[in-house]
Design an enzyme around this catalytic site. Structure first.
Site, PDB file in Angstrom:
ATOM      1  N   GLY A  99       0.977  -1.046  -0.010  1.00 25.97           N
ATOM      2  CA  GLY A  99       0.042  -0.055  -0.044  1.00 25.97           C
ATOM      3  C   GLY A  99       0.917   1.148   0.003  1.00 25.97           C
ATOM      4  O   GLY A  99       0.635   2.083  -0.677  1.00 25.97           O
TER       5      GLY A  99
ATOM      6  N   ASN B 258      -7.555   4.564   9.187  1.00 30.40           N
ATOM      7  CA  ASN B 258      -7.144   3.399   9.790  1.00 30.40           C
ATOM      8  C   ASN B 258      -7.301   3.478  11.389  1.00 30.40           C
ATOM      9  O   ASN B 258      -7.407   2.198  12.068  1.00 30.40           O
ATOM     10  CB  ASN B 258      -5.814   3.178   9.339  1.00 30.40           C
ATOM     11  CG  ASN B 258      -4.802   4.286   9.384  1.00 30.40           C
ATOM     12  OD1 ASN B 258      -5.368   5.312   8.922  1.00 30.40           O
ATOM     13  ND2 ASN B 258      -3.585   4.268   9.981  1.00 30.40           N
TER      14      ASN B 258
ATOM     15  N   GLN C  11      -7.890   0.471   3.705  1.00 29.83           N
ATOM     16  CA  GLN C  11      -8.851   0.023   4.969  1.00 29.83           C
ATOM     17  C   GLN C  11     -10.221   0.001   4.543  1.00 29.83           C
ATOM     18  O   GLN C  11     -10.846  -0.864   5.246  1.00 29.83           O
ATOM     19  CB  GLN C  11      -8.746   0.990   6.208  1.00 29.83           C
ATOM     20  CG  GLN C  11      -7.381   1.109   6.866  1.00 29.83           C
ATOM     21  CD  GLN C  11      -7.057  -0.255   7.595  1.00 29.83           C
ATOM     22  OE1 GLN C  11      -7.960  -1.215   7.835  1.00 29.83           O
ATOM     23  NE2 GLN C  11      -5.867  -0.308   8.054  1.00 29.83           N
TER      24      GLN C  11
ATOM     25  N   SER D 232      -3.809  -2.809  -0.449  1.00 30.76           N
ATOM     26  CA  SER D 232      -2.981  -3.417   0.143  1.00 30.76           C
ATOM     27  C   SER D 232      -3.181  -5.157   0.419  1.00 30.76           C
ATOM     28  O   SER D 232      -4.039  -5.334   1.137  1.00 30.76           O
ATOM     29  CB  SER D 232      -2.289  -2.871   1.304  1.00 30.76           C
ATOM     30  OG  SER D 232      -1.187  -3.915   2.221  1.00 30.76           O
ATOM     31  N   GLY D 233      -2.423  -6.114   0.056  1.00 29.55           N
ATOM     32  CA  GLY D 233      -2.702  -7.263   0.346  1.00 29.55           C
ATOM     33  C   GLY D 233      -2.944  -7.626   1.879  1.00 29.55           C
ATOM     34  O   GLY D 233      -4.127  -8.318   2.378  1.00 29.55           O
ATOM     35  N   HIS D 234      -2.180  -7.397   2.600  1.00 31.80           N
ATOM     36  CA  HIS D 234      -2.120  -7.912   4.200  1.00 31.80           C
ATOM     37  C   HIS D 234      -3.237  -7.385   4.884  1.00 31.80           C
ATOM     38  O   HIS D 234      -3.197  -7.781   5.941  1.00 31.80           O
ATOM     39  CB  HIS D 234      -0.924  -7.917   4.574  1.00 31.80           C
ATOM     40  CG  HIS D 234      -0.231  -6.272   4.935  1.00 31.80           C
ATOM     41  ND1 HIS D 234      -0.123  -6.181   6.570  1.00 31.80           N
ATOM     42  CD2 HIS D 234       0.262  -5.461   4.467  1.00 31.80           C
ATOM     43  CE1 HIS D 234       0.120  -4.697   6.693  1.00 31.80           C
ATOM     44  NE2 HIS D 234       0.412  -4.163   5.204  1.00 31.80           N
TER      45      HIS D 234
ATOM     46  N   THR E 256      10.479  -7.908 -11.307  1.00 30.12           N
ATOM     47  CA  THR E 256       9.937  -9.367 -11.619  1.00 30.12           C
ATOM     48  C   THR E 256       8.513  -9.478 -10.516  1.00 30.12           C
ATOM     49  O   THR E 256       8.628  -8.954  -9.134  1.00 30.12           O
ATOM     50  CB  THR E 256      10.801 -10.271 -11.072  1.00 30.12           C
ATOM     51  OG1 THR E 256      11.750 -10.143 -12.140  1.00 30.12           O
ATOM     52  CG2 THR E 256      10.150 -11.681 -11.574  1.00 30.12           C
TER      53      THR E 256
ATOM     54  N   CYS F 105       4.812   5.763  21.838  1.00 37.61           N
ATOM     55  CA  CYS F 105       5.386   6.012  23.109  1.00 37.61           C
ATOM     56  C   CYS F 105       6.795   5.605  22.970  1.00 37.61           C
ATOM     57  O   CYS F 105       6.978   4.590  23.509  1.00 37.61           O
ATOM     58  CB  CYS F 105       4.723   5.874  24.329  1.00 37.61           C
ATOM     59  SG  CYS F 105       5.898   5.976  25.744  1.00 37.61           S
TER      60      CYS F 105
HETATM   61  C1  LIG Z   1      -1.546  -0.204   6.305  1.00 33.47           C
HETATM   62  C2  LIG Z   1      -2.029   1.038   5.536  1.00 33.47           C
HETATM   63  C3  LIG Z   1      -1.123   1.417   4.409  1.00 33.47           C
HETATM   64  C4  LIG Z   1       0.051   0.730   3.987  1.00 33.47           C
HETATM   65  O1  LIG Z   1       0.021  -0.347   3.684  1.00 33.47           O
HETATM   66  P1  LIG Z   1       1.348  -1.418   3.546  1.00 33.47           P
HETATM   67  O2  LIG Z   1       0.946  -2.665   2.520  1.00 33.47           O
HETATM   68  O3  LIG Z   1       1.416  -2.006   5.113  1.00 33.47           O
HETATM   69  O4  LIG Z   1       2.584  -0.480   2.855  1.00 33.47           O
HETATM   70  C5  LIG Z   1      -1.673   2.672   3.844  1.00 33.47           C
HETATM   71  N1  LIG Z   1      -2.731   3.286   4.009  1.00 33.47           N
HETATM   72  C6  LIG Z   1      -3.704   2.664   5.021  1.00 33.47           C
HETATM   73  C7  LIG Z   1      -4.733   3.566   5.552  1.00 33.47           C
HETATM   74  C8  LIG Z   1      -3.261   1.609   5.826  1.00 33.47           C
HETATM   75  O5  LIG Z   1      -3.974   1.375   6.956  1.00 33.47           O
END
Ligand SMILES: *Cc1c(COP(=O)(O)O)cnc(C)c1O
Length: 405
Positions: free
Chosen positions: A71, A151, A179, A199-201, A237, A327
């Site tokens: 992302g 987020n 999100q 973003s995949g994860h 790649t 923190c």
């Molecule tokens: C997690 C997140 C990203 C970043 O995505 P990554 O794949 O971890 O680099 C960007 N924007 C928002 C709102 C996110 O929650």
């Protein structure tokens, strides 16, 4: 000890169906999709299938989807690529004060290169004033970048309305939809978005893969130089297994969108109601109307307590959540999102985010609701803020001193 994961806005577990679909691409189907021989041909089809799966989830055509590494890369590419491509047209970018660092820091970097950036404010509920957005547009404005959903608070921004404003003023519109996808309907065509990043994860695919929607005909400068992958837009790649996983995660997200929304929202609402009813001095951070928030996100401040201490105590019970304050090494910076919302500094330090997924169960929420009140009570009793005779809010410096003490 039971382990309860309530930090799905930070990352999610890979879904079993996603992992199964990915596995062949590490061994049997290991080819480079850019190769012309059998090994390459075996996998190039898989990438095009994933492209269609992504396109279907966000309603664009497959040719408008670019795969990239995450992302953050997508946000960087969209913003820097636009700034470079349109620099002769103007140097003004509009974004919000509550974006993810991938957007904020990219904009800050561009400011050093002579671009001007307007950071739109949010109100106490974390919402934007679209009038302020429209007023900020000048003939030098080349890009509006507003996230689909936040987020930290889960607030959903009025992307369709912003898309109309962007269209009316002929300004390009990018949205960080990381999100939002998989949690609420995301339709880039309907919302008149030019660029959207996922973003995949965050949606049950692995870390290290993402995608960007780039509306057909949108001029953008190359960001990653090298090979001719992704129609010359993104060298490198392909992460074949990751891309296959992202595709399957998107397909599942689309199939299960309504079901997951209802299920997760019910759990979140239960958690929200339970916390607000059983613990005094708790403040909800985000829009009070739950329809305007992601179904899985709850951000609350437990007054007088530092979020970090709360997280440690949660962790001892196996509960994973996250806090708005970072923190680290003596510097106490409350989250920029809480800051932008004008949340009082003590409350900002106590902000805690619970982000659920369809993997959570009602029993887990019951457990959290049972464990939380005594932890909060215990920490409050230890807190110098709780026992202060003068309950007026502390200044930033006072707060730092108390926390250091
Ligand atoms: C997690 C997140 C990203 C970043 O995505 P990554 O794949 O971890 O680099 C960007 N924007 C928002 C709102 C996110 O929650």
């Amino acid at each position: 000890m039971e382990k309860i994961y309530l930090d799905n806005n930070a990352t999610t577990a890979v879904k079993p169906e996603v992992l199964d679909a990915m596995l062949p691409y590490f061994r049997e189907q290991f080819g480079n999709p850019s190769s012309v021989h059998w090994a390459g041909r075996m996998v190039s089809g898989a990438i095009e299938k994933a492209r269609e799966q992504v396109a279907e989830l966000i309603n664009c055509s497959a040719a408008e989807v670019i795969f990239l590494s995450c992302g953050s890369e997508g946000d960087n590419y969209a913003i820097k690529g636009t700034a470079d491509a349109l620099k002769n047209k103007g140097n003004h970018i509009i974004t919000t004060a509550v974006e993810h660092p991938a957007v904020l820091e990219t904009c800050e970097a561009l400011e050093k290169d002579g671009f001007e950036v307007t950071y739109l404010k949010v109100d106490h509920d974390g919402m934007l004033d679209l009038q302020e957005l429209e007023t900020a547009i000048t003939d030098k404005t080349i890009l509006i970048s507003v996230m689909w959903a936040n987020n930290e608070t889960g607030n959903i921004f009025p992307i369709k309305e912003i898309g109309e404003i962007a269209k009316k003023h002929k300004v390009r519109f990018h949205t960080d939809a990381v999100q939002a996808v998989g949690k609420i309907p995301v339709d880039v065509r309907e919302a008149n978005v030019d660029m959207a990043v996922i973003s995949g994860h965050k949606i049950g695919a692995p870390k290290g893969v993402g995608a960007m929607y780039l509306r057909r005909g949108t001029k953008i400068s190359r960001f990653m130089h090298g090979g001719h992958q992704e129609r010359n837009r993104r060298a490198g790649t392909h992460n074949v297994a990751g891309i296959v996983g992202l595709g399957v995660a998107c397909e599942l997200a689309l199939q299960q969108l309504d079901e997951n929304y209802t299920y997760v929202r019910k759990l979140r609402d239960k958690l929200e109601k339970g916390i607000l009813e059983s613990i005094p001095d708790v403040k909800l951070n985000g829009h009070p109307n739950a329809d305007l928030r992601l179904p899985n996100t709850l951000n609350v401040s437990f007054n007088f307590i530092e979020g970090e201490s709360l997280l440690l105590f949660f962790d001892m019970k196996g509960i994973a959540a996250s806090s708005g304050s970072a923190c680290t090494s003596g510097s106490l910076e409350p989250s920029h999102v809480m800051g932008a919302m004008g949340v009082d500094i003590v409350l900002a330090h106590s902000s805690t985010r619970f982000s659920l997924s369809s993997d959570n169960s009602e029993a887990e929420i019951d457990f959290v609701l049972q464990e939380l009140p005594p932890i909060v009570q215990r920490l409050r009793e230890m807190s110098p803020l709780y026992n202060r005779e003068d309950p007026t809010p502390l200044s930033c410096d006072e707060c730092r001193m108390v926390h250091r003490a």
